[in-house]
Design a protein around this motif. Structure first.
Motif, PDB file in Angstrom:
ATOM      1  N   THR A 162      -0.582  -1.149   7.747  1.00  0.00           N
ATOM      2  CA  THR A 162      -1.211  -2.590   7.285  1.00  0.00           C
ATOM      3  C   THR A 162      -2.570  -2.703   7.935  1.00  0.00           C
ATOM      4  O   THR A 162      -2.598  -1.718   8.951  1.00  0.00           O
ATOM      5  CB  THR A 162      -0.242  -3.847   7.573  1.00  0.00           C
ATOM      6  OG1 THR A 162      -0.009  -3.707   8.904  1.00  0.00           O
ATOM      7  CG2 THR A 162       0.818  -3.564   6.695  1.00  0.00           C
ATOM      8  N   GLU A 163      -3.425  -3.602   7.479  1.00  0.00           N
ATOM      9  CA  GLU A 163      -4.572  -3.760   8.073  1.00  0.00           C
ATOM     10  C   GLU A 163      -4.625  -3.907   9.542  1.00  0.00           C
ATOM     11  O   GLU A 163      -5.334  -3.791  10.378  1.00  0.00           O
ATOM     12  CB  GLU A 163      -5.376  -4.987   7.389  1.00  0.00           C
ATOM     13  CG  GLU A 163      -6.080  -4.341   6.097  1.00  0.00           C
ATOM     14  CD  GLU A 163      -6.535  -5.619   5.330  1.00  0.00           C
ATOM     15  OE1 GLU A 163      -6.733  -6.721   5.778  1.00  0.00           O
ATOM     16  OE2 GLU A 163      -7.134  -5.529   4.191  1.00  0.00           O
ATOM     17  N   GLY A 165      -2.705  -2.615  11.591  1.00  0.00           N
ATOM     18  CA  GLY A 165      -2.266  -1.567  12.235  1.00  0.00           C
ATOM     19  C   GLY A 165      -0.627  -1.262  12.276  1.00  0.00           C
ATOM     20  O   GLY A 165      -0.141  -0.511  12.807  1.00  0.00           O
ATOM     21  N   ALA A 166       0.006  -2.535  11.876  1.00  0.00           N
ATOM     22  CA  ALA A 166       1.354  -2.347  11.925  1.00  0.00           C
ATOM     23  C   ALA A 166       2.014  -1.251  10.800  1.00  0.00           C
ATOM     24  O   ALA A 166       1.287  -1.231   9.777  1.00  0.00           O
ATOM     25  CB  ALA A 166       2.244  -3.717  11.464  1.00  0.00           C
ATOM     26  N   ARG A 167       3.046  -0.754  10.789  1.00  0.00           N
ATOM     27  CA  ARG A 167       3.526   0.292  10.168  1.00  0.00           C
ATOM     28  C   ARG A 167       5.036  -0.335   9.450  1.00  0.00           C
ATOM     29  O   ARG A 167       6.052   0.273  10.163  1.00  0.00           O
ATOM     30  CB  ARG A 167       3.498   1.541  10.499  1.00  0.00           C
ATOM     31  CG  ARG A 167       2.993   2.650   9.759  1.00  0.00           C
ATOM     32  CD  ARG A 167       2.818   4.171  10.136  1.00  0.00           C
ATOM     33  NE  ARG A 167       3.677   4.357  11.340  1.00  0.00           N
ATOM     34  CZ  ARG A 167       3.952   5.610  11.669  1.00  0.00           C
ATOM     35  NH1 ARG A 167       3.841   6.409  10.778  1.00  0.00           N
ATOM     36  NH2 ARG A 167       4.626   6.000  12.689  1.00  0.00           N
ATOM     37  N   PRO A 168       5.264  -0.803   8.331  1.00  0.00           N
ATOM     38  CA  PRO A 168       6.440  -1.419   8.143  1.00  0.00           C
ATOM     39  C   PRO A 168       7.592  -0.089   7.897  1.00  0.00           C
ATOM     40  O   PRO A 168       6.978   1.094   7.498  1.00  0.00           O
ATOM     41  CB  PRO A 168       6.311  -2.017   6.680  1.00  0.00           C
ATOM     42  CG  PRO A 168       4.840  -2.227   6.617  1.00  0.00           C
ATOM     43  CD  PRO A 168       4.233  -1.376   7.449  1.00  0.00           C
TER      44      PRO A 168
ATOM     45  N   GLY B 528       3.813  -1.035 -14.384  1.00  0.00           N
ATOM     46  CA  GLY B 528       3.176  -2.158 -13.613  1.00  0.00           C
ATOM     47  C   GLY B 528       2.631  -1.707 -12.273  1.00  0.00           C
ATOM     48  O   GLY B 528       1.449  -2.163 -11.674  1.00  0.00           O
ATOM     49  N   GLY B 529       3.135  -0.527 -11.568  1.00  0.00           N
ATOM     50  CA  GLY B 529       2.685   0.060 -10.536  1.00  0.00           C
ATOM     51  C   GLY B 529       2.871  -0.994  -9.416  1.00  0.00           C
ATOM     52  O   GLY B 529       3.248  -2.057  -9.355  1.00  0.00           O
ATOM     53  N   VAL B 530       2.701  -0.324  -8.076  1.00  0.00           N
ATOM     54  CA  VAL B 530       2.799  -0.979  -6.758  1.00  0.00           C
ATOM     55  C   VAL B 530       1.537  -1.066  -6.104  1.00  0.00           C
ATOM     56  O   VAL B 530       0.424  -0.203  -6.215  1.00  0.00           O
ATOM     57  CB  VAL B 530       3.890  -0.456  -5.978  1.00  0.00           C
ATOM     58  CG1 VAL B 530       5.137  -0.311  -6.696  1.00  0.00           C
ATOM     59  CG2 VAL B 530       3.486   1.291  -5.745  1.00  0.00           C
ATOM     60  N   PRO B 531       1.350  -2.033  -5.199  1.00  0.00           N
ATOM     61  CA  PRO B 531       0.169  -2.046  -4.177  1.00  0.00           C
ATOM     62  C   PRO B 531       0.323  -0.869  -3.314  1.00  0.00           C
ATOM     63  O   PRO B 531       1.394  -0.180  -3.067  1.00  0.00           O
ATOM     64  CB  PRO B 531       0.238  -3.398  -3.697  1.00  0.00           C
ATOM     65  CG  PRO B 531       1.766  -3.811  -3.885  1.00  0.00           C
ATOM     66  CD  PRO B 531       2.241  -3.230  -4.977  1.00  0.00           C
ATOM     67  N   GLU B 532      -0.832  -0.383  -2.818  1.00  0.00           N
ATOM     68  CA  GLU B 532      -1.000   0.345  -1.741  1.00  0.00           C
ATOM     69  C   GLU B 532       0.162   0.244  -0.517  1.00  0.00           C
ATOM     70  O   GLU B 532       0.691   1.211  -0.116  1.00  0.00           O
ATOM     71  CB  GLU B 532      -2.400   0.560  -1.186  1.00  0.00           C
ATOM     72  CG  GLU B 532      -2.493   1.792  -0.549  1.00  0.00           C
ATOM     73  CD  GLU B 532      -2.417   3.097  -1.282  1.00  0.00           C
ATOM     74  OE1 GLU B 532      -2.410   3.077  -2.352  1.00  0.00           O
ATOM     75  OE2 GLU B 532      -2.054   4.130  -0.729  1.00  0.00           O
ATOM     76  N   SER B 533       0.434  -0.896  -0.448  1.00  0.00           N
ATOM     77  CA  SER B 533       1.397  -1.355   0.795  1.00  0.00           C
ATOM     78  C   SER B 533       2.772  -0.868   0.529  1.00  0.00           C
ATOM     79  O   SER B 533       3.689  -0.728   1.577  1.00  0.00           O
ATOM     80  CB  SER B 533       1.354  -2.914   1.138  1.00  0.00           C
ATOM     81  OG  SER B 533       1.999  -3.509  -0.099  1.00  0.00           O
ATOM     82  N   LEU B 534       3.339  -0.483  -0.782  1.00  0.00           N
ATOM     83  CA  LEU B 534       4.537  -0.056  -1.008  1.00  0.00           C
ATOM     84  C   LEU B 534       4.423   1.437  -1.198  1.00  0.00           C
ATOM     85  O   LEU B 534       5.537   2.115  -1.614  1.00  0.00           O
ATOM     86  CB  LEU B 534       4.951  -0.714  -2.359  1.00  0.00           C
ATOM     87  CG  LEU B 534       5.327  -2.176  -2.142  1.00  0.00           C
ATOM     88  CD1 LEU B 534       5.752  -2.847  -3.561  1.00  0.00           C
ATOM     89  CD2 LEU B 534       6.286  -2.435  -0.906  1.00  0.00           C
ATOM     90  N   ARG B 535       3.473   2.037  -0.575  1.00  0.00           N
ATOM     91  CA  ARG B 535       3.557   3.477  -0.824  1.00  0.00           C
ATOM     92  C   ARG B 535       4.079   4.156   0.513  1.00  0.00           C
ATOM     93  O   ARG B 535       3.894   3.632   1.563  1.00  0.00           O
ATOM     94  CB  ARG B 535       1.889   4.142  -0.817  1.00  0.00           C
ATOM     95  CG  ARG B 535       1.911   5.502  -0.837  1.00  0.00           C
ATOM     96  CD  ARG B 535       0.314   6.110  -1.280  1.00  0.00           C
ATOM     97  NE  ARG B 535      -0.001   5.681  -2.584  1.00  0.00           N
ATOM     98  CZ  ARG B 535       0.223   6.104  -3.641  1.00  0.00           C
ATOM     99  NH1 ARG B 535       1.016   7.332  -3.797  1.00  0.00           N
ATOM    100  NH2 ARG B 535      -0.198   5.748  -4.856  1.00  0.00           N
ATOM    101  N   ILE B 536       4.922   4.870   0.277  1.00  0.00           N
ATOM    102  CA  ILE B 536       5.591   5.659   1.572  1.00  0.00           C
ATOM    103  C   ILE B 536       4.802   6.616   2.110  1.00  0.00           C
ATOM    104  O   ILE B 536       4.349   7.541   1.611  1.00  0.00           O
ATOM    105  CB  ILE B 536       7.181   6.496   1.127  1.00  0.00           C
ATOM    106  CG1 ILE B 536       8.097   5.302   0.385  1.00  0.00           C
ATOM    107  CG2 ILE B 536       7.864   6.877   2.318  1.00  0.00           C
ATOM    108  CD1 ILE B 536       9.232   5.523  -0.175  1.00  0.00           C
TER     109      ILE B 536
END
Lengths: 356, 800
Positions: A162-163, A165-168, B528-536
């Protein structure tokens, strides 16, 4: 009187031969207003008083007899007619039934329901939590600091940084829910946590997604004897074997101290694995919650203690229901789902039995 | 961690059997992964004397050997080139099982000649890969005797799965100490008395580390050996190493392995004549490369610790030594390295370079900080014994870190945490046996943590030490306390809802699937796709590289696979998550399903009926009803997302909340997944179903039944084709809210007789009087109201 007997036998024999139409004619002919018996009734007035009484009684008896003979014949003929009609209405009763809905419950859901039913009996409630976790809940709070070798062992899936720097992470175990529960509730705590877990590993015995059920007890008194009692009873109930051998061995997990692995009795004779027996099969990890984990979650470790355990749901289902391959659980092969799945209404309960 | 039984006995004085030891190991936390008892395996094989060898009459390459096995003489057909008269070999009698080829020997005929038993190669006995010839035993081997000892494999090999907290048990001695504490024997003393140095080491150590990385190597000890004779190590040493799967290399290298596995004390030996100047511990410089002993070249990074001489890096500290300064058979002068390295840095270096070594395995778990000093003595003794020569004084850089720690243990905690009562003196004795010097003041044991136990951290750890040696078996199992006789439900309202929906959908004919929470971004993009934050970041494959935005792609793919296998009709559902972002709130619990093909199959009772949107609608309503959603307030709109057929799909709303979507799958999507026939789908958002209103108990409102007959009246309205039937029904229903208790749509008709753009909707309206039977006049009045209401709402006119 001869006349009387003659009439009686004549009517009875005609009734016996009559069909439904003829029977109605006979009723009129015998009992109708102008019928034979009525005529004879009317003739009674001509008789002397004492004869009149006897003849009247005899005629009444005849009337009753004829009427019931007609009714009997009528009933017989109607029922025979119905039978004859029904005989023409015969269908091929061996034809297939109308199609009906035939759904199934997945073995993972069924196994979770079974486990929850048992733990419910021991006072546990079900808690759940998010699959996408932060580092703190999945690792740090559980006494797995950043450089801990256990982090490497976990084959963790990471999401995009994330912005800030955290990595879920995708939770590698259901244990983060322990942390979330302890952070938000006061002891006594007694929960089980079934759910999806994720590890970056894929081969014959590992799936990148699998299910665990986690247990957590926090109070002032619970000790390892309770842990042994709880899990021993659990496995015996789950497998339906009151004398299933259960053994506890020391082990190591960062989040428990002392830690244990649990083996259940099994037999490997003839190549197949069977539950129950004198050999041992490792089946779960558990232990007393590490005091640092309690503190990390805001619980006073000088006052509270408790245990935690975690086990794999697919593995338990495989062992109980003889399912040979882990990977098949997620393939959604209808043949597999119909074969290993469970009827919709086979809800496991303690009262109704855990195993359909 | 593997070791042989005889190796264990070097450290443990015991008369226990292998099986007893193995059983105890598991019970004290050193789980036995396997016992390889080759002696047991080789029991049927005996020394056989080949008294004669003749050419096989029917085969050029085969020989006919007469083998004397003591209790009898047999003819054996043998194809080994070294089979000849006079040698002694390993004879496998008929009926014996050959481990290397996993077969049981039977009497057989080979090229027309009977052969009984066989002469074995090393591969056939799982001794090595050697299969070019049969094993030749020494001439003095006794005919008919067992072969295990002659082959050097009489020892049982035990393998334990070492938990990461026990660096001490990465050496046989640590295991022996635990066993001794657990009553399996006595720990033998280790002779670590000083070996006098005869000269000053010509090679010195230097630690050249900035303060911030000083912990990378707190201490290194060196010792110079001159005039050593390297070459093959003695047989006993080779046998021990071979037994645990190590390849004997040379005496000097074998000694380092012997210390690594025996004492958990990794060592490194430099050929001193190849070292230029002194050796220095320093951080690697960018781009520095080293050819390591495994033959690979590694490029080091600045946060890796290097061992360098004047020529550059000679070793990756704690991980692997370098080829150019390694010892060979011709090594005459040797410099021994005994160091302490930071576990975390060692692990990180090994991981980044992808090198696993026996040294790294131990350094990353934590090596006994006192072992740098005693290791220099124990190793020197072995080297001088085996390789001769002279040892220097020790050369030291850095200092032994302060490892002394004390941990008090309240004895009451053993019972409170462990649930077991121990005799008062036992806890202190167990700790002492494990090497924890301690004073027991009756209430509290003040224990000193030995240097080889960096894992001990807090009071609970000492409780564990005592409990595990005392035995978890000795902890009495007790039932959980229960604060009430009848337990509360385990599931909360939302969880119960999910459970009911699951079983209701199955009862409605759907089969439950469980599919991955991730999928390919290609799949996700169709939905619908996913935001970049849901990319592994580290997917195991490109097929599984994003979190799923919908359950449906997995079900559609599954339906496609089932179709390809010839399964006709598919009806699948899954209750599981979909993800809209990486926060906990971004995860929604969905009930989603997919039906493909026929809803009613081809059947003698009538034609097949393909699935349609109303099957999906039925699934939605079944799900919502079992979830307890208030059904009468649902509103339907036509704006389902793009993966649905735009004209044959809908969205259900509860107020302003989207609660479900359903309808025919878009034909492009169906085609993408190779779905044959119509496909319909639904998605129900289980989280948004409102909880039951609080404060209402289980009691139902009182049932009011009317003594008067209900009346049913039929109406047919002609409306424009695009008028929603729902509008007609709602209007009719609203015409009299008390009297009208039901409206059923029972026919839809379109035809030329109605005119273009028109359809007829036939409804049955149920009137339920409560006060008195309705008169014809009253019924007519209500009928007029119904007609008026429908006309007003939809423009529909009563069909003549």
């Amino acid at each position: 009187m001869d006349n009387h007997d003659q009439l009686r036998s004549d009517l009875l024999s005609r009734i016996a031969d009559a069909d439904l139409g003829r029977l109605e004619e006979l009723r009129v002919e015998a009992l109708g207003r102008k019928g034979a018996i009525s005529e004879m009734m009317r003739g009674l007035g001509a008789l002397p008083g004492d004869q009149r009484k006897d003849a009247g009684q005899a005629l009444n008896a005849l009337k009753t007899e004829i009427a019931s003979a007609i009714d009997a014949r009528h009933a017989m003929l109607s029922s025979a007619g119905l039978e004859a009609r029904l005989a023409t209405e015969t269908i091929d009763i061996t034809l297939p039934s109308r199609p009906h809905a035939d759904g199934r419950i997945h073995p993972i859901s069924q196994t979770i329901d079974e486990m929850v039913a048992i733990f419910c009996e021991m006072g546990f409630r079900v808690a759940e939590g998010p699959h996408i976790e932060d580092d703190f809940h999945n690792f740090t709070a559980l006494n797995i600091p950043p450089e801990h070798p256990a982090r490497q062992d976990h084959d963790t899936f990471y999401l995009t940084e994330t912005e800030d720097g955290a990595r879920p992470v995708l939770r590698t175990h259901t244990s983060p829910v322990q942390v979330r529960t302890m952070q938000t509730s006061e002891p006594p705590i007694r929960i089980v946590v079934p759910g999806r877990t994720f590890r970056a590993d894929h081969d014959a015995t590992h799936s990148p997604m699998f299910h665990q059920i986690e247990g957590l007890v926090v109070d002032e008194n619970t000790h390892m004897g309770h842990l042994k009692g709880c899990l021993t009873e659990f496995w015996r109930a789950f497998f339906g074997m009151d004398d299933l051998p259960v053994r506890f061995r020391p082990s190591f997990f960062p989040f428990t101290e002392p830690s244990a692995e649990v083996d259940i009795g099994c037999s490997r004779e003839g190549g197949g694995l069977k539950i129950g027996g004198s050999d041992w099969l490792e089946i779960l990890g558990c232990g007393m919650i590490h005091p640092r984990v309690l503190e990390n979650c805001g619980i006073d470790s000088s006052r509270y203690q408790g245990f935690a355990f975690g086990l794999g749901i697919e593995r338990a289902a495989m062992l109980k229901y003889g399912i040979p391959d882990l990977r098949t659980f997620y393939e959604s092969d209808l043949r597999w789902l119909k074969h290993y799945g469970f009827p919709a209404l086979a809800q496991p309960t303690i009262a109704g039995g855990l195993t359909p | 961690m593997k070791f042989t039984f005889s190796w264990l006995k070097e450290h443990l004085d015991t008369d226990r059997s292998v099986d007893e030891i193995a059983e105890k190991l598991s019970l004290i936390g050193l789980e036995v992964d396997g016992i390889e008892d080759k002696a047991k395996l080789l029991a049927p094989f005996v020394v056989g004397h080949v008294t004669a060898a003749r050419q096989h009459p029917n085969a050029d390459r085969l020989k006919l050997c007469t083998v004397d096995m003591g209790s009898g003489t047999f003819e054996v057909v043998c194809g080994a080139p070294n089979a000849r008269a006079g040698i002694k070999g390993v004879y496998a009698p008929e009926g014996s099982w050959i481990p290397g080829s996993d077969m049981t020997l039977k009497k057989s005929r080979i090229r027309g000649i009977e052969s009984r038993g066989m002469l074995c190669s090393e591969r056939e006995l799982l001794l090595s890969e050697e299969h070019d010839g049969i094993i030749e035993l020494p001439d003095d081997a006794v005919i008919g005797a067992g072969v295990a000892e002659l082959l050097g494999v009489s020892d049982a090999v035990i393998e334990i799965g070492l938990t990461p907290n026990r660096p001490d048990c990465a050496g046989v001695r640590g295991i022996a100490r635990d066993l001794a504490a657990a009553g399996m024997g006595a720990l033998k003393p280790l002779d670590d008395s000083p070996v006098p140095g005869l000269f000053e080491s010509p090679v010195k150590w230097r630690i050249d580390l900035p303060v911030e990385t000083a912990d990378a190597c707190p201490l290194v000890v060196g010792r110079y050996f001159r005039g050593v004779t390297n070459g093959p190590s003695p047989k006993w040493l080779q046998d021990q190493l071979t037994a645990i799967g190590l390849r004997p290399i040379s005496a000097l290298v074998d000694i380092t392995n012997y210390c690594t596995f025996g004492l958990a004390r990794p060592l490194h030996v430099f050929d001193a004549d190849k070292v230029a100047g002194d050796l220095v511990m320093r951080m690697a410089r960018p781009g520095e490369k080293i050819l390591a002993l495994d033959g690979e070249t590694y490029e080091l990074e600045p946060d890796m610790l290097a061992i360098a001489d004047a020529n550059g890096v000679q070793s990756i500290a704690g991980v692997m030594g370098g080829e150019s300064t390694g010892c060979g058979d011709d090594t005459k002068n040797m410099f021994l390295e005994i160091a302490l390295f930071d576990p975390i840095r060692t692990a990180a270096t090994g991981r980044r370079l992808d090198v696993m070594s026996d040294a790294r395995y131990r350094f990353e778990r934590g090596v006994d900080p006192t072992s740098a000093m005693w290791g220099a003595e124990v190793a020197a003794r072995l080297i001088l014994d085996i390789c001769g020569g002279e040892a220097s004084e020790i050369a030291v850089a850095g200092a032994e870190p302060d490892w002394a720690r004390r941990q008090p243990l309240r004895k009451s905690r053993i019972t409170a945490l462990g649930g077991v009562h121990l005799p008062p003196g036992l806890p202190a004795k167990i700790l002492a046996d494990l090497g924890f010097d301690n004073e027991d003041d009756g209430e509290i044991i003040h224990a000193s943590i030995p240097p080889w136990r960096p894992d001990i951290d807090g009071e609970a750890d000492l409780v564990e030490e005592i409990l595990r040696i005392h035995g978890y078996d000795n902890i009495p199992a007790v039932p959980m306390d229960r604060d009430m006789v009848v337990p509360h439900p385990a599931l909360d309202v939302a969880q119960r809802r999910v459970s009911r929906v699951r079983r209701a959908l199955a009862a409605n004919g759907l089969i439950e699937a469980v599919t991955y929470s991730f999928m390919s971004d290609a799949d996700a993009n169709l939905f619908g796709g996913v935001p970049e934050s849901l990319r592994i970041g580290n997917p195991i494959s490109a097929d599984l590289n994003v979190m799923r935005p919908s359950v449906l792609p997995n079900l559609a793919a599954a339906a496609g696979r089932n179709g390809a296998r010839g399964a006709g009709d598919v009806a699948l559902f899954e209750i599981g998550p979909q993800y809209s972002d990486a926060t906990p709130d971004g995860q929604s619990q969905m009930a989603a399903g997919l039906r493909v093909g026929n809803s009613i199959p081809r059947h003698w009772t009538g034609p097949a009926r393909p699935v349609d949107a109303f099957d999906a609608k039925s699934d939605v309503l079944v799900a919502l009803e079992s979830a307890g959603a208030p059904g009468e307030n649902l509103r339907i709109t036509r704006d389902a997302p793009g993966w649905y057929h735009p004209g044959r799909s809908g969205v259900m709303w509860l107020g302003k909340t989207e609660i479900a979507r359903f309808g025919e799958l878009h034909p492009d999507i169906a085609a993408h997944y190779d779905l044959r026939g119509t496909a319909v789908a639904f998605e129900v958002f289980l989280d948004v179903v409102p909880p039951p209103r609080a404060g209402r108990g289980p009691a139902r409102p009182l049932l009011k039944t009317s003594p008067f007959q209900p009346v049913e009246r039929d109406f047919a309205f002609v409306v424009d084709t695009d008028v929603a039937s729902d509008a007609v029904m709602r209007a009719a229903r609203g015409a009299d809210k008390t009297l009208i208790t039901g409206v059923q749509l029972f026919d839809i008709f379109e035809g030329a007789s109605l005119g273009d753009g028109k359809k007829s909707l036939a409804i049955a309206v149920t009137l339920q009087p409560t006060e008195a039977t309705l008169t014809d006049a009253e019924i007519d009045a209500i009928s007029d109201k119904i007609t008026a209401a429908v006309t007003k709402a939809t423009g529909g006119v009563l069909r003549g």
